[in-house]
Structure formats: C-alpha cells, structure tokens
Design an enzyme around this catalytic site. Structure first.
Site, PDB file in Angstrom:
ATOM      1  N   TYR A  24      -2.082 -17.407   4.352  1.00 55.60           N
ATOM      2  CA  TYR A  24      -2.414 -17.512   5.595  1.00 55.60           C
ATOM      3  C   TYR A  24      -3.854 -16.990   5.913  1.00 55.60           C
ATOM      4  CZ  TYR A  24      -1.011 -12.445   6.246  1.00 55.60           C
ATOM      5  OH  TYR A  24      -0.797 -11.221   5.833  1.00 55.60           O
ATOM      6  N   GLU A  25      -4.223 -16.045   4.671  1.00 52.55           N
ATOM      7  CA  GLU A  25      -5.858 -15.670   4.555  1.00 52.55           C
ATOM      8  C   GLU A  25      -6.790 -16.829   4.424  1.00 52.55           C
ATOM      9  OE1 GLU A  25      -5.954 -11.427   3.134  1.00 52.55           O
ATOM     10  OE2 GLU A  25      -4.135 -12.141   2.516  1.00 52.55           O
ATOM     11  N   HIS A  34      -4.402  -1.509   2.114  1.00 51.33           N
ATOM     12  CA  HIS A  34      -4.129  -1.869   0.826  1.00 51.33           C
ATOM     13  C   HIS A  34      -5.197  -1.553  -0.018  1.00 51.33           C
ATOM     14  CE1 HIS A  34      -0.738  -5.249   1.173  1.00 51.33           C
ATOM     15  NE2 HIS A  34      -0.775  -4.208   2.414  1.00 51.33           N
ATOM     16  N   HIS A  71      -2.431 -13.565   0.837  1.00 50.91           N
ATOM     17  CA  HIS A  71      -1.310 -14.473   1.236  1.00 50.91           C
ATOM     18  C   HIS A  71      -2.125 -15.835   1.374  1.00 50.91           C
ATOM     19  CE1 HIS A  71      -0.273 -10.226   2.701  1.00 50.91           C
ATOM     20  NE2 HIS A  71       0.755 -10.573   2.273  1.00 50.91           N
ATOM     21  N   MET A 105       6.213 -13.915   4.359  1.00 52.53           N
ATOM     22  CA  MET A 105       5.027 -14.773   4.197  1.00 52.53           C
ATOM     23  C   MET A 105       4.448 -14.546   3.142  1.00 52.53           C
ATOM     24  SD  MET A 105       3.456 -14.034   8.072  1.00 52.53           S
ATOM     25  CE  MET A 105       4.347 -13.880   9.476  1.00 52.53           C
ATOM     26  N   SER A 106       5.265 -13.952   1.939  1.00 61.28           N
ATOM     27  CA  SER A 106       4.428 -13.777   0.676  1.00 61.28           C
ATOM     28  C   SER A 106       5.521 -14.035  -0.301  1.00 61.28           C
ATOM     29  CB  SER A 106       4.171 -12.125   0.615  1.00 61.28           C
ATOM     30  OG  SER A 106       5.204 -11.410   0.540  1.00 61.28           O
ATOM     31  N   ASN A 135      11.878  -5.031  10.171  1.00 58.65           N
ATOM     32  CA  ASN A 135      12.183  -5.234  11.815  1.00 58.65           C
ATOM     33  C   ASN A 135      13.273  -6.393  11.514  1.00 58.65           C
ATOM     34  OD1 ASN A 135       9.817  -7.136  10.637  1.00 58.65           O
ATOM     35  ND2 ASN A 135      10.653  -8.456  12.026  1.00 58.65           N
ATOM     36  N   ALA A 179       7.700  -6.791   2.709  1.00 58.35           N
ATOM     37  CA  ALA A 179       8.203  -6.328   3.978  1.00 58.35           C
ATOM     38  C   ALA A 179       8.754  -7.704   4.574  1.00 58.35           C
ATOM     39  CB  ALA A 179       6.942  -5.845   5.002  1.00 58.35           C
ATOM     40  N   SER A 231       0.731  -1.197   0.175  1.00 59.57           N
ATOM     41  CA  SER A 231      -0.131  -0.021   0.038  1.00 59.57           C
ATOM     42  C   SER A 231       0.848   0.979  -0.066  1.00 59.57           C
ATOM     43  CB  SER A 231      -0.865  -0.064   1.148  1.00 59.57           C
ATOM     44  OG  SER A 231      -0.195   0.010   2.472  1.00 59.57           O
ATOM     45  N   HIS A 255       2.971  -5.646  14.080  1.00 56.69           N
ATOM     46  CA  HIS A 255       2.835  -5.422  12.693  1.00 56.69           C
ATOM     47  C   HIS A 255       2.667  -3.667  12.917  1.00 56.69           C
ATOM     48  CE1 HIS A 255       1.104  -5.007   8.831  1.00 56.69           C
ATOM     49  NE2 HIS A 255       0.232  -4.428   9.251  1.00 56.69           N
TER      50      HIS A 255
END
Ligand code: HPA
Length: 307
Positions: A116-117, A91, A114, A242-243, A266, A144, A60, A278
């Site tokens: 996990y969704e 987003h 992702h 995670m992507s 991070n 990220a 985003s 997050h």
C-alpha cells in the site's frame, strides 16, 4: 510497539511509486538475481565472514530484541542498494546482524514495507530475498493483525498455520530466474510444521498462551468493512493484516522454511464497538512486546539447536 504495524505512513524512498504494480521495463529474468546478489554482497562486506542462520522480520517494538544480540552490526536500509524503505513512524529501517545468546548468528529486519506504500510486488519481496540469499535456514515473520476468530482476544499471540493471499498481488510476478527458485513453487507447507511444533513447545515452556490460525493478507491501507470480515471468516481466516504474505512466498520460492507469529492488536471490524485505529494497534503491540520477545527468544534457542 511489539510487532510490525501494518498501517503506517507513506514511504519516503528512492523508488518512484509510479511503476507500482508493474515491473520496471528494464527487469529481465536475471536482473532480479543480480540486484539481490549486489545487495547481499554489500551486507557481506560490512560483516565479513558472518553467515546468518536465521532471518527475522520485526516491527519496531521488537527493537529491544535486536538489542539483545551480541557483537551486533547495524546497517541502515538506506545503505543497501535496491532495499525499499518505509518512513513508518517508529520503524528503525535497519538491519541488525549479531548473535542470539552468543552463538546463533541472526539477521533482523527492523521495519518492512507494504504494497500500500506504492511499491511493486517484487520490491515488497526484495528484502526477504536478500535474507534468503545470505543463506538463512529459517525465516521468522511477525505482524500486527486484527482478530477475526471470535475466540480471540486483543493481545493474543497467534502462530500462523497457513495464509490466504487476497492482497491482489504476488512478489513472483514477472520473469522467473530458476537460480532463485522454480516458476511454480509449492505452498503446501508454507509455514513449516516442524517449526510450528517448536513454537508450541516454546510457548508451553514460557507459559505464553498461543493461538493458532490462518492469516489473510489484504492490500489495505483502509481497514476492512464488517461485511468483508464476515466474508473472510467464512473463507477460513482467523486474523487479518496487510503484510507478511509476500515475504513468505519469496521464502517458499527460495526453499527457506518459515514460521510466523501474529499479534492480535485489535478485534477486526464489526466485532467491537470501538472504531479501528492505528493508535489501538500500536498500543496493544507495545503492551505485548515483552511476552512476544520471550516467546521469540525461547523459540530461537530451541531452533538454534536444530539447525
Ligand atoms: N486489519 C488489517 N490490518 C491490521 C488490522 C486489521 O484489523 N490490525 C492490524 N493490522
């Protein structure tokens, strides 16, 4: 936020997560191709004659980058058949098609989904398939990521040189259609060496320090434990997220060259006293978004000359 954030909300969409991880029963070998083609046809109808050469998957915070495109047309994901949607905060969930610096036709994705969704692997790879089907010659993926390499600092940018797919899934699982690509695609140069050189040159020209390293993808959505991070470092990973990997695999399958950039938002678990959140991911991404955009802009200018 300057790049895609991996930890986000739950998808609010037309797909039932009930079949997450498995194929819908109706999926035959030609179904995926026809769905991809139908989606690409919908896009072509909205931008007749427009032939994007580059696809970008942006978080985003890089919305500003899409704003810099000229003669642009936006298409909400909701208007596109089979396009998975995320309700991720910040987003935009839309495609923006337009010209970079007036000449290079590009298609940008603002927001991604992702696994996990709750989406099935083929669904996570679907948007990248559609971009490839539109005829792009290059795919730029951004994310990220947590820094595993102890030489990395928060806010660094990292050119992805290779990846480890430890997500437990693969977007190519299911029947294969040879029209889309081979059953067993080669992944030896998943991140194109020529594009990497262009990225290095762009970083130098813009005086943007650019790290390089291996991105490891896990399913999430929980962050890693410190023990997992120690394991991942031993395995050769420099950054974790995670992507991205599903999109890169799909592009390799369809013969489209890729380059990737991670924002180190991070330090990975166990490397700092700070709790992972997050909020930190978003704050850092937001802080580096201008530098990130500068690197991307210069890279695309040079890439445009070589396509
Ligand atoms: N781990 C996994 N995904 C992430 C991280 C992390 O530390 N930071 C941003 N996305």
């Amino acid at each position: 936020m300057g790049c895609d954030s991996d930890i986000d909300g739950v998808a609010e969409n037309s797909f039932s997560p009930a079949f997450a991880g498995i194929l819908p029963e109706t999926m035959g070998s030609s179904d995926l191709l026809s769905r991809v083609e139908a989606c690409a046809a919908t896009i072509r109808q909205r931008v007749p004659g427009f032939a994007p050469k580059v696809g970008l998957i942006l978080g985003s915070g890089l919305g500003a980058f899409a704003d810099s495109l000229t003669k642009s047309v936006s298409i909400p994901y909701a208007d596109l058949p089979d396009f998975p949607r995320s309700s991720v905060a910040g987003h935009a969930g839309k495609l923006v098609l337009g010209f970079h610096e007036g000449t290079l036709p590009v298609v940008t994705m603002q927001g991604r989904v992702h696994s996990y969704e709750g989406y099935a692997p083929w669904q996570v790879g679907f948007p990248a398939r559609v971009l490839c089907r539109l005829g792009i010659k290059a795919l730029v993926v951004t994310n990220a990521a947590g820094g595993i390499n102890t030489g990395f600092a928060v806010g660094d940018l990292m050119a992805i040189t290779d990846h480890l797919n430890l997500s437990g899934s693969n977007p190519l699982v299911g029947p294969n259609d040879e029209v889309l690509g081979p059953r067993f695609p080669d992944m030896s140069h998943a991140y194109d060496p020529g594009f990497l050189d262009l990225l290095r040159a762009a970083a130098k020209a813009e005086q943007v320090p650019l790290r390089e390293g291996v991105y490891v993808s896990l399913s999430g959505p929980s962050y890693e434990t410190p023990a997992e991070i120690r394991m991942l470092r031993t395995l050769g990973a420099d950054a974790v997220g995670m992507s991205t990997v599903p999109e890169v695999i799909v592009a390799a399958h369809m013969g489209v060259k890729v380059t990737g950039i991670s924002c180190i938002t991070n330090l990975a678990a166990g490397l700092s006293k700070q709790k992972l959140s997050h909020a930190e991911v978003s704050e850092t991404a937001d802080r580096v978004k201008d530098v990130f955009s500068r690197l991307l802009t210069r890279f695309l200018s040079n890439l445009g000359k070589s396509l």
